[in-house]
Enzyme design. Structure first.
Site, PDB file in Angstrom:
ATOM      1  N   CYS A   1       4.787   1.253   6.322  1.00 11.56           N
ATOM      2  CA  CYS A   1       6.236   1.420   6.369  1.00 11.56           C
ATOM      3  C   CYS A   1       6.793   0.621   7.569  1.00 11.56           C
ATOM      4  O   CYS A   1       6.651  -0.589   7.628  1.00 11.56           O
ATOM      5  CB  CYS A   1       6.622   2.895   6.402  1.00 11.56           C
ATOM      6  SG  CYS A   1       8.370   3.186   6.022  1.00 11.56           S
TER       7      CYS A   1
ATOM      8  N   HIS B   1       4.333   4.513   1.513  1.00 17.82           N
ATOM      9  CA  HIS B   1       3.537   5.480   2.263  1.00 17.82           C
ATOM     10  C   HIS B   1       2.283   5.822   1.463  1.00 17.82           C
ATOM     11  O   HIS B   1       2.356   6.626   0.532  1.00 17.82           O
ATOM     12  CB  HIS B   1       4.348   6.747   2.531  1.00 17.82           C
ATOM     13  CG  HIS B   1       5.405   6.579   3.563  1.00 17.82           C
ATOM     14  ND1 HIS B   1       5.162   6.798   4.906  1.00 17.82           N
ATOM     15  CD2 HIS B   1       6.697   6.183   3.472  1.00 17.82           C
ATOM     16  CE1 HIS B   1       6.268   6.561   5.595  1.00 17.82           C
ATOM     17  NE2 HIS B   1       7.210   6.191   4.744  1.00 17.82           N
TER      18      HIS B   1
ATOM     19  N   GLU C   1      -0.142   7.699   2.210  1.00 20.11           N
ATOM     20  CA  GLU C   1      -0.488   9.118   2.364  1.00 20.11           C
ATOM     21  C   GLU C   1       0.337  10.014   1.436  1.00 20.11           C
ATOM     22  O   GLU C   1       0.011  11.191   1.264  1.00 20.11           O
ATOM     23  CB  GLU C   1      -0.314   9.553   3.826  1.00 20.11           C
ATOM     24  CG  GLU C   1       1.109   9.778   4.290  1.00 20.11           C
ATOM     25  CD  GLU C   1       1.890   8.515   4.643  1.00 20.11           C
ATOM     26  OE1 GLU C   1       3.002   8.656   5.181  1.00 20.11           O
ATOM     27  OE2 GLU C   1       1.393   7.404   4.386  1.00 20.11           O
TER      28      GLU C   1
END
EC number: 4.3.2.10
Length: 199
Positions: free
Chosen positions: A78, A179, A181
């Protein structure tokens, strides 16, 4: 077990990134100054926020010169990916300069909201071990108002009113605008590939 130095750049997503890496078997150490990068096998730079404060924090904590000189594989996520570039329109700030190019502000248009937030499809434009196992047209979770240009270093591109880079690689440096995650199987695959990646 791969040793990952996770840079604390002040982002709220630090814990979720650490959890995602540890689920994949990585040994993660949160690093708060440049000296902590000396023994890492991999370095990850997550980030949430704005370019100028992000770069200021990296300078204050002694990360900038160490990252510029490091031969260790580095993944920016990001804002962390955007800081890998030469500069950003956000605050007109000089960034790390590890990847050629200037980060630009996404433009609003009818049906196109900024920030770009939510799930979106991205398309692979190059192959390689970093994207092994990722479908040619995959989805990932994005939250951003600025983006990197599509250049020769772009591995995957995305569209949100205009084209931008979703995944980049330049030498031992790579980045994901989304992202990982928070991007399910696609994100886990990218992180797993990074842990095994030999540029």
């Amino acid at each position: 077990m791969t040793r990952v130095a996770l840079i604390d750049a002040g982002g709220a997503n630090l814990g979720s990134v650490r959890d995602a890496l540890e689920r994949l078997g990585a040994q993660v150490t949160v690093i708060r100054d440049g000296d902590g990068l000396r023994d890492a096998e991999r370095v990850m730079l997550p980030g949430v926020g704005a370019a100028a404060p992000g770069m200021r924090l990296l300078r204050e904590r002694g990360f900038v010169e160490v990252l510029r000189a490091s031969p260790v594989p580095l993944l920016g996520v990001c804002l962390g990916m955007q800081l890998l570039f030469e500069s950003s329109e956000e605050g007109d700030v000089e960034c790390l300069g590890l990847i050629p190019g200037r980060v630009f502000k996404l433009k609003e248009a009818p049906g196109v909201r900024v920030p770009h937030m939510g799930w979106n499809t991205f398309e692979l434009v190059q192959g390689g071990s970093l994207v092994a196992g990722i479908d040619g047209s995959s989805t990932a979770y994005f939250v951003h108002s600025y983006a990197a240009p599509v250049t020769a270093d772009c591995i995957a591109g995305c569209e949100h009113g205009q084209s931008f880079a979703a995944i980049v690689q330049h030498g031992n440096v790579c980045g994901a605008q989304f992202h990982p995650e928070r991007s399910g199987v696609t994100g886990a695959c990218l992180l797993s590939n990074f842990l095994d990646w030999t540029p």
